[in-house]
Design a protein around this motif. Structure first.
Motif, PDB file in Angstrom:
ATOM      1  N   THR A  24       0.841  -1.193   0.000  1.00  0.00           N
ATOM      2  CA  THR A  24       0.000   0.000   0.000  1.00  0.00           C
ATOM      3  C   THR A  24       0.878   1.245   0.000  1.00  0.00           C
ATOM      4  O   THR A  24       2.074   1.167   0.271  1.00  0.00           O
ATOM      5  CB  THR A  24      -0.910   0.039   1.241  1.00  0.00           C
ATOM      6  N   GLU A  25       0.281   2.386  -0.323  1.00  0.00           N
ATOM      7  CA  GLU A  25       1.025   3.642  -0.292  1.00  0.00           C
ATOM      8  C   GLU A  25       0.166   4.751   0.290  1.00  0.00           C
ATOM      9  O   GLU A  25      -1.055   4.761   0.117  1.00  0.00           O
ATOM     10  CB  GLU A  25       1.515   4.039  -1.689  1.00  0.00           C
ATOM     11  N   ASP A  26       0.813   5.641   1.016  1.00  0.00           N
ATOM     12  CA  ASP A  26       0.122   6.765   1.636  1.00  0.00           C
ATOM     13  C   ASP A  26      -0.021   7.889   0.611  1.00  0.00           C
ATOM     14  O   ASP A  26       0.975   8.409   0.114  1.00  0.00           O
ATOM     15  CB  ASP A  26       0.937   7.247   2.844  1.00  0.00           C
ATOM     16  N   LYS A  27      -1.262   8.233   0.285  1.00  0.00           N
ATOM     17  CA  LYS A  27      -1.493   9.275  -0.714  1.00  0.00           C
ATOM     18  C   LYS A  27      -1.969  10.583  -0.092  1.00  0.00           C
ATOM     19  O   LYS A  27      -2.539  11.431  -0.777  1.00  0.00           O
ATOM     20  CB  LYS A  27      -2.490   8.791  -1.772  1.00  0.00           C
ATOM     21  N   ASP A  28      -1.722  10.744   1.207  1.00  0.00           N
ATOM     22  CA  ASP A  28      -2.056  12.015   1.845  1.00  0.00           C
ATOM     23  C   ASP A  28      -1.268  13.139   1.185  1.00  0.00           C
ATOM     24  O   ASP A  28      -0.098  12.963   0.831  1.00  0.00           O
ATOM     25  CB  ASP A  28      -1.709  11.975   3.343  1.00  0.00           C
ATOM     26  N   ILE A  29      -1.897  14.282   1.030  1.00  0.00           N
ATOM     27  CA  ILE A  29      -1.231  15.433   0.428  1.00  0.00           C
ATOM     28  C   ILE A  29      -0.387  16.120   1.500  1.00  0.00           C
ATOM     29  O   ILE A  29      -0.910  16.538   2.544  1.00  0.00           O
ATOM     30  CB  ILE A  29      -2.263  16.406  -0.166  1.00  0.00           C
ATOM     31  N   LYS A  30       0.918  16.210   1.259  1.00  0.00           N
ATOM     32  CA  LYS A  30       1.830  16.800   2.228  1.00  0.00           C
ATOM     33  C   LYS A  30       1.846  18.320   2.072  1.00  0.00           C
ATOM     34  O   LYS A  30       2.144  18.836   0.993  1.00  0.00           O
ATOM     35  CB  LYS A  30       3.254  16.261   2.036  1.00  0.00           C
ATOM     36  N   LEU A  31       1.504  19.021   3.126  1.00  0.00           N
ATOM     37  CA  LEU A  31       1.502  20.480   3.106  1.00  0.00           C
ATOM     38  C   LEU A  31       2.651  21.002   3.968  1.00  0.00           C
ATOM     39  O   LEU A  31       2.865  20.509   5.077  1.00  0.00           O
ATOM     40  CB  LEU A  31       0.171  21.034   3.629  1.00  0.00           C
ATOM     41  N   ARG A  32       3.389  21.990   3.460  1.00  0.00           N
ATOM     42  CA  ARG A  32       4.469  22.613   4.205  1.00  0.00           C
ATOM     43  C   ARG A  32       3.932  23.736   5.082  1.00  0.00           C
ATOM     44  O   ARG A  32       2.894  24.320   4.800  1.00  0.00           O
ATOM     45  CB  ARG A  32       5.524  23.175   3.240  1.00  0.00           C
ATOM     46  N   THR A  33       4.664  24.045   6.143  1.00  0.00           N
ATOM     47  CA  THR A  33       4.314  25.150   7.018  1.00  0.00           C
ATOM     48  C   THR A  33       5.209  26.341   6.680  1.00  0.00           C
ATOM     49  O   THR A  33       6.439  26.228   6.740  1.00  0.00           O
ATOM     50  CB  THR A  33       4.501  24.755   8.499  1.00  0.00           C
ATOM     51  N   SER A  40       8.371  31.787   3.712  1.00  0.00           N
ATOM     52  CA  SER A  40       9.565  30.943   3.867  1.00  0.00           C
ATOM     53  C   SER A  40       9.194  29.719   4.701  1.00  0.00           C
ATOM     54  O   SER A  40       8.448  29.837   5.687  1.00  0.00           O
ATOM     55  CB  SER A  40      10.683  31.714   4.574  1.00  0.00           C
ATOM     56  N   PRO A  41       9.707  28.519   4.315  1.00  0.00           N
ATOM     57  CA  PRO A  41       9.413  27.321   5.104  1.00  0.00           C
ATOM     58  C   PRO A  41       9.934  27.455   6.536  1.00  0.00           C
ATOM     59  O   PRO A  41      11.032  27.952   6.768  1.00  0.00           O
ATOM     60  CB  PRO A  41      10.163  26.216   4.352  1.00  0.00           C
ATOM     61  N   ILE A  42       9.112  27.032   7.484  1.00  0.00           N
ATOM     62  CA  ILE A  42       9.472  27.106   8.900  1.00  0.00           C
ATOM     63  C   ILE A  42      10.384  25.931   9.257  1.00  0.00           C
ATOM     64  O   ILE A  42      10.110  24.790   8.898  1.00  0.00           O
ATOM     65  CB  ILE A  42       8.215  27.080   9.791  1.00  0.00           C
ATOM     66  N   LYS A  43      11.470  26.212   9.965  1.00  0.00           N
ATOM     67  CA  LYS A  43      12.387  25.157  10.424  1.00  0.00           C
ATOM     68  C   LYS A  43      12.049  24.790  11.863  1.00  0.00           C
ATOM     69  O   LYS A  43      11.714  25.648  12.672  1.00  0.00           O
ATOM     70  CB  LYS A  43      13.833  25.634  10.345  1.00  0.00           C
ATOM     71  N   TYR A  44      12.157  23.509  12.156  1.00  0.00           N
ATOM     72  CA  TYR A  44      11.936  23.047  13.522  1.00  0.00           C
ATOM     73  C   TYR A  44      13.286  22.598  14.073  1.00  0.00           C
ATOM     74  O   TYR A  44      13.812  21.558  13.688  1.00  0.00           O
ATOM     75  CB  TYR A  44      10.908  21.915  13.541  1.00  0.00           C
ATOM     76  N   GLU A  45      13.835  23.408  14.955  1.00  0.00           N
ATOM     77  CA  GLU A  45      15.165  23.144  15.491  1.00  0.00           C
ATOM     78  C   GLU A  45      15.072  22.449  16.848  1.00  0.00           C
ATOM     79  O   GLU A  45      14.126  22.662  17.605  1.00  0.00           O
ATOM     80  CB  GLU A  45      15.954  24.456  15.613  1.00  0.00           C
TER      81      GLU A  45
END
Length: 277
Positions: A24-33, A40-45
């Motif tokens: 099987t494969e996960d087809k959830d749509i990946k959304l960036r924060t 600008s993409p948020i970094k999690y440090e």
């Protein structure tokens, strides 16, 4: 199809070299924060709350919190020792059982199995034996340093392995709150509910079921990307707030009943009219 694991199936003295592939494969749509202001993409440090400084990867260790604020630290040597003790890469079939004896709540993930070099005949033999006996193999396997319980069965002429939860990983149904012990359903209500089930019963065809939310989200993304106006879909009819159980059942039956054809009735009326004339 990508191979994620190589090893062998063993039962008795039989050994079958195999490859494992995700079924099987996960087809959830990946959304960036993103930062709302500049996108600008948020970094999690990784920051230590006590020291107040950034922590590097090589400064991080794993630990088990056995009580609040108390930890047992485990290092690479501990994990390597466990890995060596369980490094045998085999799917060991320990029992054969009937599939209907395993409740679906136990099932987790599915993997296709293909024969590796030299394993074609033994693979075919196990497949045929499972088909003829009507049974499935209950096995153990270690994937990513975790021991898994698994079921081996035949799916569309291919051996498939489905990992299942251990019994202590399944919560007890008796612990679910507010479940009524006794039923106060009347016979009329039960008969009507069964009639509704009969009317909604159909042959299972998986291709007719789609992820409507994912489709709508993709259409929205594409429309925003290309600057097109998105057509608002017709809203589904909201379920009526019916408090009378029998009224709700009857309304559901009326909605799901196939439309009656009036062709025969029209023909009958036509004949009768001609006869009277």
């Amino acid at each position: 199809m990508h191979t994620i694991w190589k090893g062998s199936i063993s039962f008795g003295l039989v050994n079958i070299p195999i490859k494992l592939h995700a079924a099987t494969e996960d087809k959830d749509i990946k959304l960036r924060t993103l930062h709302k202001e500049c996108h600008s993409p948020i970094k999690y440090e990784k920051v230590c709350p006590t020291c107040g400084k950034d922590v590097k990867t090589d400064e991080i260790v794993k630990a088990y919190e056995y009580t609040k604020g108390k930890f047992v630290v485990l290092d690479d040597e501990d994990f390597n020792k466990l890995k060596k003790e369980n490094e045998d890469k085999s799917v060991e079939i320990i029992d054969f059982v009937m599939m209907n004896e395993i409740d679906p709540i136990y099932f987790n993930r599915s993997y296709y199995m293909s024969p590796n070099e030299g394993g074609v005949k033994a693979y075919s033999l196990l497949r045929k034996a499972l088909q003829e006996s009507g049974k499935v193999g209950l096995a153990k396997i270690i994937i990513r340093s975790k021991e898994q319980l698994a079921v081996l069965r035949v799916f569309e002429n291919t051996l498939i392995m489905e990992t299942i939860h251990f019994p202590d990983e399944v919560r007890k149904a008796q612990d679910v709150p507010n479940v009524p012990v006794e039923s106060n359903v009347t016979k009329k209500e039960l008969d009507t509910a069964i009639l509704l089930i009969d009317q909604l019963t159909t042959e299972f065809k998986p291709e007719k079921y789609t992820d409507e939310y994912r489709t709508a989200l993709l259409e929205l993304i594409e429309a925003k990307r290309t600057g097109k106006e998105l057509v608002t879909p017709i809203e589904k009819e909201a379920p009526a707030n019916v408090t009378d159980l029998m009224a709700a059942l009857q309304a559901s039956i009326d909605r799901t009943q196939p439309k009656k054809t009036v062709t025969k009735r029209k023909k009958a009326v036509t004949k009768k009219t001609k006869k009277n004339a």
